[in-house]
Motif scaffolding. Sequence first.
Motif, PDB file in Angstrom:
ATOM      1  N   LYS A 338       0.865  -1.188   0.000  1.00 36.12           N
ATOM      2  CA  LYS A 338       0.000   0.000   0.000  1.00 36.12           C
ATOM      3  C   LYS A 338       0.897   1.231   0.000  1.00 36.12           C
ATOM      4  O   LYS A 338       0.969   1.967   1.001  1.00 36.12           O
ATOM      5  N   PRO A 339       1.610   1.444  -1.119  1.00 39.91           N
ATOM      6  CA  PRO A 339       2.618   2.513  -1.123  1.00 39.91           C
ATOM      7  C   PRO A 339       2.041   3.904  -0.873  1.00 39.91           C
ATOM      8  O   PRO A 339       2.762   4.795  -0.423  1.00 39.91           O
ATOM      9  N   HIS A 340       0.745   4.089  -1.158  1.00 44.52           N
ATOM     10  CA  HIS A 340       0.166   5.433  -1.020  1.00 44.52           C
ATOM     11  C   HIS A 340      -0.700   5.582   0.229  1.00 44.52           C
ATOM     12  O   HIS A 340      -1.375   6.595   0.390  1.00 44.52           O
ATOM     13  N   ALA A 341      -0.684   4.583   1.096  1.00 44.41           N
ATOM     14  CA  ALA A 341      -1.537   4.643   2.292  1.00 44.41           C
ATOM     15  C   ALA A 341      -0.958   5.601   3.330  1.00 44.41           C
ATOM     16  O   ALA A 341       0.218   5.962   3.294  1.00 44.41           O
ATOM     17  N   THR A 342      -1.802   6.012   4.254  1.00 41.54           N
ATOM     18  CA  THR A 342      -1.358   6.783   5.427  1.00 41.54           C
ATOM     19  C   THR A 342      -1.727   5.981   6.665  1.00 41.54           C
ATOM     20  O   THR A 342      -2.479   5.002   6.589  1.00 41.54           O
TER      21      THR A 342
END
Length: 473
Positions: A338-342
């Motif tokens: 999930k490279p774009h998760a926060t």
Amino acid sequence: MTLVAGVDSSTQSCKVVVRDAETGALVREGRAPHPDGTEVDPAAWRTALQAAIEGAGGLGDVAAVAVGGQQHGMVCLDEDGAVVRPALLWNDTRSAGAARELTAELGGGQAWADAVGLVPVASFTVTKLRWLAQHEPGNAARTAAVCLPHDWLTWELAGAPGVDALVTDRGDASGTGYWSPLTGEYRLDLLERAFGRTPVVPRVLGPAEPAGTVAAGDLVADGGAVLGPGTGDNAAAALGLAAEPGDVVVSVGTSGVVSIVSTTPMTDPTGTVAGFADATGYFLPLVTTLNAARVLDATARLLGVDHAELSRLALSAPPGAGGLVLVPYLEGERTPNKPHATGALHGLTLATAEPAHLARAAVEGLLCGLADGLAAVAAGGTPVRRVFLVGGGARSEAVRRIAPAVLGVPVLVPPPGEYVADGAARQAAWVLAGSDTPPVWPSAATEVHEADPVPAVRERYAEVRDLTAERLG
Ligand SMILES: Nc1ncnc2c1ncn2[C@@H]1O[C@H](COP(=O)(O)OP(=O)(O)O)[C@@H](O)[C@H]1O
Ligand SMILES: O=C(CO)[C@@H](O)[C@H](O)COP(=O)(O)O
């Protein structure tokens, strides 16, 4: 006394240990910080190595040196050996799109796992090279050779003798995405697929094959020490702990890592487990998260406390933190991909809105990611023998005490130390000895931490871990 040295050029710092080649006794050590950021000029690693060597009293009296380093970082060199652009590190997620493309182009995860033991995610060098070719064609065109952080520092210690002299080892080569631990050969077709052509890549040395000698220069005034092939930091940690088949190393450093020494390679088409090689001739399937010790750093900062107080607070809250869950994707995430998760905080109530609960949720959240990793590596079939807990985050008492409850197994905690640098030093001693197996150094006594498993913590985490917002921009 014959001395050997080991280097750990890790994400946040460079550490050098000097040890007695025969007994492994620590003689001297030094360290220096690395700059922050997910792209770093390799010159900064060299400067830190120089400072760490000086801090360790120099290496003039050392007979052999080896370098362990953060894995996967893309170091591009031009035909004269000059660095083309700052290195993209393992935790740089800009090549996530390239990873998706490459996976699809080869027909999916199974094809990649069969080819090189891993499925592309943004961490791996192969995806960074695709990103470079697409986004910086000028830099790509200037790139004559590509290597990894430990390869580059080994080459610098050798006096930077031309790009054709670059060397690496199985452990670190297996994290590139264009070298197969299954065959022991490069897959230059995959490198060409990613980059559009085939730059020079380092020659892959055997686990105890000499990599030349240290050149006299600013790093080491008197050259001549034998160079070991070095390896990636996780393979070096396993060597430093003298881990044997079935031993698991859980490292809470900048990355969270669960690795297992295995006599057989592992191919996981889901990409959860990366089927790397180790530094002894075996294999080192591992799961890596992007969020580990820095989750503790960030939570301590948020609460305005130091690490000791964060730990005290975490231990003062009940297991499960009253239902408060910190999903720790502060840097995006690699496993799960999930490279774009926060990050996210779930279960906030008047009762859980307490510093102690937040501290506990931070520790439990990062450990839940590692517990998932432990389950995945154990599913590979190598029976788990022992579980070691190391890395900067293992200095936290809360991490040490909560780990067995979340992981569901006892954990062995060796004394705080530099196990990556120690592994590199042990490799250096091995190269010097020319023996079939690494020298036997006495193992440090470990503290055993046991706790009743609390499965409810992982169950609650599993309920909410996918409920995260995407990063802005
Ligand atoms: N007592 C402690 N409690 C929690 N975290 C700690 C403690 N001491 C150091 N750390 C953290 O450990 C990390 C460094 O660990 P290390 O394993 O050296 O990382 P790396 O090898 O990735 O550079 C830093 O983020 C640091 O803040
Ligand atoms: O990407 C990985 C392993 O696949 C990381 O483990 C890096 O090798 C960085 O390690 P640390 O600096 O956190 O030790």
